[in-house]
Design a protein around this motif. Structure first.
Motif, PDB file in Angstrom:
ATOM      1  N   LEU A 208      26.297  62.464  30.303  1.00 26.82           N
ATOM      2  CA  LEU A 208      26.530  63.226  29.077  1.00 26.82           C
ATOM      3  C   LEU A 208      28.024  63.264  28.794  1.00 26.82           C
ATOM      4  O   LEU A 208      28.832  63.511  29.699  1.00 26.82           O
ATOM      5  N   THR A 209      28.396  63.008  27.552  1.00 26.04           N
ATOM      6  CA  THR A 209      29.802  63.123  27.165  1.00 26.04           C
ATOM      7  C   THR A 209      30.169  64.604  27.049  1.00 26.04           C
ATOM      8  O   THR A 209      29.296  65.478  26.976  1.00 26.04           O
ATOM      9  N   ASN A 211      31.343  66.025  24.458  1.00 30.41           N
ATOM     10  CA  ASN A 211      30.830  66.500  23.172  1.00 30.41           C
ATOM     11  C   ASN A 211      29.343  66.855  23.265  1.00 30.41           C
ATOM     12  O   ASN A 211      28.898  67.850  22.676  1.00 30.41           O
ATOM     13  N   GLN A 212      28.580  66.030  23.992  1.00 28.89           N
ATOM     14  CA  GLN A 212      27.159  66.322  24.161  1.00 28.89           C
ATOM     15  C   GLN A 212      26.952  67.609  24.963  1.00 28.89           C
ATOM     16  O   GLN A 212      26.063  68.409  24.658  1.00 28.89           O
TER      17      GLN A 212
END
Length: 309
Positions: A208-209, A211-212
């Motif tokens: 997961l980034t 931002n995510q």
């Protein structure tokens, strides 16, 4: 909040940057990463939360898988493309030459850590010496290249590239591997691009980034992506203690296997071989810690229980 999340480290961030940004996103201080990844590299970075930070050192022992792009004919002071070019050479090689050199590194080999690394010598990180123009003697360390698959060889363009997937032991520097392969080929090489595809059970497809992660926090869904601490040790047999064993377990005491019938609920099929590791849970099924069989005793290696929770 306790556990581990699988973060996609983006280019330009240090591992420390990722931790700092997560502290801001989660409003939570007790966070630690599981090993540095170069700022220009991308990919899997398991991050530990709360009591999960106790396993950071244990996760660093896990094997890793990388996809690396190697630039032939260029030697830099950092062993990657971000460094200063020390030498450029013509590349007159065949694909067979490249394959033979790459495959020769499969197995154990003695690798000298790069000067631009976070390893410490006399309490100071090597890259601090390097930035001051000081060369420090480094001892070669045994690393293991478990597999090395050459995905692509491009010898046609102005720049010559080799793309490879490497599965390796802890402590392996892919930058140095590229440099060593280049030295064996006689033209030199440096790392052009690096993606970490796997760390232990954590794979890039599940990352997961930041931002995510931020979006999940806003939706109140973040905890659904946090892996439990005991999920990190599926290879260790699970043991639950009896009510009589709870006090011993909660206090971090050793358990004498001579009295296993009294303190352990079910142990059929477990041989308790010297040195074996096990996951121990209390009588309510709460994970307490990782133990090792040592001289007839179950001895705690790492405790995760908090009586105040």
């Amino acid at each position: 909040m306790n556990g581990i999340i699988n973060v996609y480290k983006e280019q330009g961030f240090t591992s420390h940057d990722v931790v700092a940004k997560l502290r801001g996103i989660l409003k939570f201080k007790k966070i630690g990463h599981t090993g540095t990844l170069d700022p220009d590299a991308v990919g899997v970075l398991p991050v530990c939360l709360g009591k999960g930070t106790k396993i950071c050192s244990m996760i660093t022992d896990w094997d890793k898988t990388y996809e690396a792009v190697m630039l032939l004919g260029t030697i830099t002071d950092t062993a990657d493309i971000s460094g200063n070019v020390l030498k450029s050479s013509e590349v007159n090689l065949t694909e067979a030459d490249v394959l033979e050199a790459c495959e020769s590194f499969i197995g154990e080999y003695m690798q000298v850590p790069p000067m631009y690394s976070a390893l410490k010598v006399k309490g100071k990180k090597l890259y601090d010496y390097a930035r001051s123009g000081i060369e420090v003697e480094r001892k070669a360390r045994k690393v293991v290249i478990k597999s090395l698959h050459v995905n692509d060889i491009d010898l046609e363009g102005k720049q010559k590239f080799v793309t490879m997937t490497v599965e390796c032991s802890k402590g392996t520097y892919i930058r140095t591997l590229c440099e060593d392969i280049g030295n064996k080929l006689g033209c030199g090489a440096c790392m052009y691009k690096l993606t970490r595809k796997r760390v232990g059970q954590f794979c890039i497809d599940d990352t997961l980034t930041l931002n995510q992660i931020s979006a999940l926090v806003l939706k109140g869904e973040f905890e659904s992506v946090v892996k439990a601490i005991d999920d990190m040790f599926p290879q260790y047999p699970k043991l639950e203690v009896t009510v009589e064993g709870d006090k011993l377990l909660h206090n971090g005491n050793k358990i004498d296997l001579e009295y296993k019938e009294q303190f352990i609920k079910q142990f059929e099929g477990i041989d308790f071989v010297e040195g074996d590791k096990l996951r121990l849970y209390d009588s309510n099924g709460i994970f307490v810690g990782v133990y090792r069989v040592c001289e007839g005793l179950l001895t705690p290696i790492q405790m995760f229980y908090d009586a105040n929770e």
